[in-house]
Design an enzyme around this catalytic site. Structure first.
Site, PDB file in Angstrom:
ATOM      1  N   TYR A  54       0.840  -1.213   0.000  1.00  0.00           N
ATOM      2  CA  TYR A  54       0.000   0.000   0.000  1.00  0.00           C
ATOM      3  C   TYR A  54       0.870   1.257   0.000  1.00  0.00           C
ATOM      4  CZ  TYR A  54      -1.814   4.108   2.254  1.00  0.00           C
ATOM      5  OH  TYR A  54      -2.055   5.422   2.558  1.00  0.00           O
ATOM      6  N   HIS A  55       1.788   1.329   0.984  1.00  0.00           N
ATOM      7  CA  HIS A  55       2.616   2.540   1.070  1.00  0.00           C
ATOM      8  C   HIS A  55       3.422   2.721  -0.228  1.00  0.00           C
ATOM      9  CE1 HIS A  55       1.886   2.058   5.522  1.00  0.00           C
ATOM     10  NE2 HIS A  55       1.845   3.372   5.457  1.00  0.00           N
TER      11      HIS A  55
ATOM     12  N   LYS B 245       1.631   4.595  -2.926  1.00  0.00           N
ATOM     13  CA  LYS B 245       1.667   6.062  -2.768  1.00  0.00           C
ATOM     14  C   LYS B 245       2.950   6.650  -3.345  1.00  0.00           C
ATOM     15  CE  LYS B 245      -2.104   6.794  -0.281  1.00  0.00           C
ATOM     16  NZ  LYS B 245      -3.202   7.642  -0.708  1.00  0.00           N
TER      17      LYS B 245
HETATM   18  P1  NAD Z   1     -11.388   5.254   3.344  1.00  0.00           P
HETATM   19  O1  NAD Z   1     -11.179   3.846   2.924  1.00  0.00           O
HETATM   20  O2  NAD Z   1     -12.257   5.532   4.512  1.00  0.00           O
HETATM   21  O3  NAD Z   1     -11.962   6.109   2.109  1.00  0.00           O
HETATM   22  C1  NAD Z   1     -11.494   5.963   0.799  1.00  0.00           C
HETATM   23  C2  NAD Z   1     -12.688   6.128  -0.135  1.00  0.00           C
HETATM   24  O4  NAD Z   1     -12.224   6.044  -1.479  1.00  0.00           O
HETATM   25  C3  NAD Z   1     -13.742   5.039   0.048  1.00  0.00           C
HETATM   26  O5  NAD Z   1     -15.019   5.604   0.240  1.00  0.00           O
HETATM   27  C4  NAD Z   1     -13.660   4.224  -1.245  1.00  0.00           C
HETATM   28  O6  NAD Z   1     -14.905   3.686  -1.634  1.00  0.00           O
HETATM   29  C5  NAD Z   1     -13.120   5.252  -2.235  1.00  0.00           C
HETATM   30  N1  NAD Z   1     -12.360   4.653  -3.362  1.00  0.00           N
HETATM   31  C6  NAD Z   1     -11.324   3.788  -3.291  1.00  0.00           C
HETATM   32  N2  NAD Z   1     -10.897   3.469  -4.525  1.00  0.00           N
HETATM   33  C7  NAD Z   1     -11.668   4.161  -5.395  1.00  0.00           C
HETATM   34  C8  NAD Z   1     -11.716   4.253  -6.810  1.00  0.00           C
HETATM   35  N3  NAD Z   1     -10.876   3.551  -7.586  1.00  0.00           N
HETATM   36  N4  NAD Z   1     -12.627   5.073  -7.391  1.00  0.00           N
HETATM   37  C9  NAD Z   1     -13.495   5.785  -6.625  1.00  0.00           C
HETATM   38  N5  NAD Z   1     -13.499   5.731  -5.274  1.00  0.00           N
HETATM   39  C10 NAD Z   1     -12.591   4.927  -4.670  1.00  0.00           C
HETATM   40  O7  NAD Z   1      -9.926   5.886   3.562  1.00  0.00           O
HETATM   41  P2  NAD Z   1      -9.522   7.185   4.409  1.00  0.00           P
HETATM   42  O8  NAD Z   1      -9.050   6.738   5.734  1.00  0.00           O
HETATM   43  O9  NAD Z   1     -10.556   8.226   4.294  1.00  0.00           O
HETATM   44  O10 NAD Z   1      -8.247   7.657   3.595  1.00  0.00           O
HETATM   45  C11 NAD Z   1      -8.405   8.563   2.508  1.00  0.00           C
HETATM   46  C12 NAD Z   1      -7.055   8.863   1.891  1.00  0.00           C
HETATM   47  O11 NAD Z   1      -6.195   9.424   2.873  1.00  0.00           O
HETATM   48  C13 NAD Z   1      -6.338   7.625   1.350  1.00  0.00           C
HETATM   49  O12 NAD Z   1      -5.710   7.952   0.139  1.00  0.00           O
HETATM   50  C14 NAD Z   1      -5.322   7.312   2.404  1.00  0.00           C
HETATM   51  O13 NAD Z   1      -4.214   6.695   1.847  1.00  0.00           O
HETATM   52  C15 NAD Z   1      -4.991   8.684   2.962  1.00  0.00           C
HETATM   53  N6  NAD Z   1      -4.557   8.628   4.368  1.00  0.00           N
HETATM   54  C16 NAD Z   1      -5.386   8.147   5.342  1.00  0.00           C
HETATM   55  C17 NAD Z   1      -4.938   8.108   6.669  1.00  0.00           C
HETATM   56  C18 NAD Z   1      -5.782   7.580   7.801  1.00  0.00           C
HETATM   57  O14 NAD Z   1      -5.256   7.505   8.942  1.00  0.00           O
HETATM   58  N7  NAD Z   1      -7.027   7.233   7.586  1.00  0.00           N
HETATM   59  C19 NAD Z   1      -3.649   8.581   6.964  1.00  0.00           C
HETATM   60  C20 NAD Z   1      -2.844   9.058   5.944  1.00  0.00           C
HETATM   61  C21 NAD Z   1      -3.298   9.088   4.634  1.00  0.00           C
HETATM   62  N1  USQ Z   2       0.216  -0.677  15.325  1.00  0.00           N
HETATM   63  C1  USQ Z   2       0.218  -1.340  16.548  1.00  0.00           C
HETATM   64  N2  USQ Z   2      -0.956  -1.862  16.976  1.00  0.00           N
HETATM   65  C2  USQ Z   2      -2.123  -1.761  16.282  1.00  0.00           C
HETATM   66  C3  USQ Z   2      -2.133  -1.067  15.054  1.00  0.00           C
HETATM   67  C4  USQ Z   2      -0.931  -0.549  14.597  1.00  0.00           C
HETATM   68  O1  USQ Z   2       1.251  -1.455  17.212  1.00  0.00           O
HETATM   69  O2  USQ Z   2      -3.143  -2.278  16.758  1.00  0.00           O
HETATM   70  C5  USQ Z   2       1.471  -0.065  14.824  1.00  0.00           C
HETATM   71  C6  USQ Z   2       1.909  -0.560  13.453  1.00  0.00           C
HETATM   72  O3  USQ Z   2       2.724  -1.712  13.570  1.00  0.00           O
HETATM   73  C7  USQ Z   2       2.651   0.646  12.917  1.00  0.00           C
HETATM   74  C8  USQ Z   2       1.924   1.829  13.531  1.00  0.00           C
HETATM   75  O4  USQ Z   2       1.203   1.306  14.656  1.00  0.00           O
HETATM   76  O5  USQ Z   2       3.953   0.668  13.390  1.00  0.00           O
HETATM   77  C9  USQ Z   2       0.933   2.507  12.607  1.00  0.00           C
HETATM   78  O6  USQ Z   2       0.024   1.538  12.116  1.00  0.00           O
HETATM   79  P1  USQ Z   2      -1.462   1.962  11.665  1.00  0.00           P
HETATM   80  O7  USQ Z   2      -2.205   0.719  11.319  1.00  0.00           O
HETATM   81  O8  USQ Z   2      -2.044   2.881  12.666  1.00  0.00           O
HETATM   82  O9  USQ Z   2      -1.139   2.857  10.392  1.00  0.00           O
HETATM   83  P2  USQ Z   2      -0.562   2.469   8.959  1.00  0.00           P
HETATM   84  O10 USQ Z   2      -0.641   1.034   8.672  1.00  0.00           O
HETATM   85  O11 USQ Z   2       0.776   3.114   8.809  1.00  0.00           O
HETATM   86  O12 USQ Z   2      -1.603   3.169   8.000  1.00  0.00           O
HETATM   87  C10 USQ Z   2      -2.414   4.298   8.375  1.00  0.00           C
HETATM   88  C11 USQ Z   2      -3.484   4.453   7.317  1.00  0.00           C
HETATM   89  C12 USQ Z   2      -2.789   4.751   5.982  1.00  0.00           C
HETATM   90  C13 USQ Z   2      -1.877   5.944   6.141  1.00  0.00           C
HETATM   91  C14 USQ Z   2      -0.881   5.771   7.281  1.00  0.00           C
HETATM   92  C15 USQ Z   2      -0.127   7.041   7.609  1.00  0.00           C
HETATM   93  O13 USQ Z   2      -4.264   3.270   7.215  1.00  0.00           O
HETATM   94  O14 USQ Z   2      -3.783   4.998   5.003  1.00  0.00           O
HETATM   95  O15 USQ Z   2      -1.160   6.144   4.952  1.00  0.00           O
HETATM   96  O16 USQ Z   2      -1.626   5.452   8.485  1.00  0.00           O
HETATM   97  S1  USQ Z   2       1.532   6.704   8.117  1.00  0.00           S
HETATM   98  O17 USQ Z   2       1.493   5.708   9.203  1.00  0.00           O
HETATM   99  O18 USQ Z   2       2.117   7.938   8.548  1.00  0.00           O
HETATM  100  O19 USQ Z   2       2.196   6.139   6.955  1.00  0.00           O
END
Ligand code: NAD
Ligand code: USQ
Length: 383
Positions: free
Chosen positions: A181-182, A185
């Protein structure tokens, strides 16, 4: 200003769409609703009962008189994407619409491929659609702090100036992502940077940290507007998971030593960061990178904070150090810059006892919806 929010049915996207609509932007949501489908496939549900998108939007209209257009479809389908853009004619496209779970991408080959095709092809389609018909539109794209990994030097915002053999250049900061996933990005970032260079598109890549919290001013207005809050081992993220675990008396799941440090931010700051990026667009040809987080925490420290806040509410909370299902450093240097959004005026909501209280109370309120079998991590990086 007309803003298209791709992924607007998701956690960050829903909060952002309502916030922008409330603040006078003309907003449309584009979403394939595939996240709801992935939840169903995994047999998991968000802690909160989220209404169908059409009902959510109807309630928003009834409450505020503001309407948000809806385009249901997949951005990997170019014909659909192009048609939606022509109908709405956005000035800014905010792109949240990707598969965002690291564990999901590591389930097996199919999920790794799905993640990278969905994310990379979706973004590439968007770049082509912009180049063809909307070359002046500003792309605000969600990246991740995880693109950088955990290098043993300070992390800059997108670029680093290096001196090598007597010569000097400013280059993209090295990327060492920790899941497929990462990695998706990172691939997106490279494609966007290249498109800005060759076609003169304007883009902002927001390397966001882990988001926590659930309430924003808008999503808290009515139960029908409630946001999703994931707690399961695939889509749930660290701090949100810990609060929900605490609410049902499940030991907090720290992976390994718990010295993993990450950037974090409150969802109320996510929406504000989006507004700041939109209101201050990148220049034509510019590929701008902001690190979008407000505080650094290590995971063990967060578990202890939740334990203390929970104990103050009378909850009994243990912390478990589970064998780490991921391959990552569990003790490391981590010092990332985050001044660009602050310079634009971000006033952070730092993590506070009151936020932890409100998140814990929220989790207690919906505890009957929690399936305890979905809490432990089931996806291993090594398998
Ligand atoms: P989420 O899964 O809640 O929302 C993503 C939405 O995108 C969903 O509603 C899904 O249906 C839609 N989607 C996915 N693929 C699609 C496609 N091909 N066409 C149209 N719609 C599509 O995720 P989120 O937590 O809201 O994250 C949103 C964005 O922010 C992501 O790109 C994620 O990588 C980034 N992000 C999230 C976090 C976090 O902690 N949640 C942290 C850092 C970055
Ligand atoms: N972790 C734990 N216990 C848990 C869940 C996670 O120890 O129950 C640890 C993981 O091993 C990791 C850290 O917490 O070291 C973060 O994990 P996470 O699941 O909270 O976050 P991550 O997998 O990195 O992904 C989430 C979002 C993703 C976003 C990312 C931002 O799902 O979309 O890109 O956070 S970041 O972490 O800065 O890359």
């Amino acid at each position: 200003m007309r803003v298209l929010v791709i992924g607007g049915d998701g956690y960050c996207g829903w909060a952002t769409a309502l916030y922008l609509s409330n603040h006078g932007y003309d907003v449309a949501i584009l979403d394939s609703l595939v996240r709801r489908h992935w939840d169903a496939q995994l047999c998991v549900e968000t802690l909160t009962p989220i209404a169908p998108i059409q009902q959510r939007l109807q309630r928003w209209r009834d409450l505020t008189g503001k309407s948000i257009d809806l385009f249901v479809g997949d951005i990997t389908d170019y014909a659909f994407l192009s048609k939606a853009l022509h109908q709405f004619e956005p000035d800014t496209i905010v792109h949240f619409g990707e598969q965002r779970s690291a564990p999901f991408s590591m389930i097996d080959r199919d999920h790794a491929v799905l993640t990278q095709v969905n994310n990379v092809v979706g973004t590439l389609n968007l770049l082509y659609a912009m180049k063809e018909d909307f070359p002046d539109c500003h792309l605000v794209k969600l990246g991740t702090m995880g693109e950088y990994g955990t290098p043993n030097i300070d992390i800059e915002e997108g670029y680093i100036t290096i001196e090598h053999n007597g010569r000097k250049d400013t280059l993209p900061y090295p990327k060492q992502p920790g899941s497929f996933y990462h990695l998706s990005k990172v691939h997106d970032s490279h494609n966007i940077q290249f498109a800005c260079k060759i076609w003169g598109l304007r883009a902002t890549d927001l390397n966001q940290g882990v988001v926590y919290g659930v309430l924003t001013e808008e999503t808290g207005m009515d139960e029908m507007l409630i946001n999703r809050l994931d707690y399961d081992g695939v889509f749930g993220t660290a701090l949100n998971r810990f609060c929900i675990q605490a609410a049902v008396g499940h030991p907090l799941t720290v992976y390994g030593k718990g010295g993993q440090t990450r950037g974090f931010l409150d969802i109320r700051d996510t929406v504000r960061c989006m507004e700041l990026a939109i209101a201050n667009p990148a220049e034509p040809g510019q590929f701008r990178v902001f690190n979008q987080f407000t505080e650094l925490f290590n995971i063990g420290e967060l578990a202890t904070k939740v334990q203390q806040a929970g104990m103050a509410m009378g909850l009994k909370i243990e912390i478990d150090h589970l064998e780490n299902p991921r391959v990552e450093l569990e003790e490391h240097y981590f010092n990332a810059k985050n001044t660009k959004l602050l310079d634009l005026g971000l006033q952070p909501h730092y993590l506070s006892d009151s936020l932890l209280d409100s998140l814990l109370n929220f989790a207690v309120k919906y505890q009957n919806r929690i399936d305890k079998n979905q809490i432990l991590p089931k996806v291993s990086w090594r398998r």
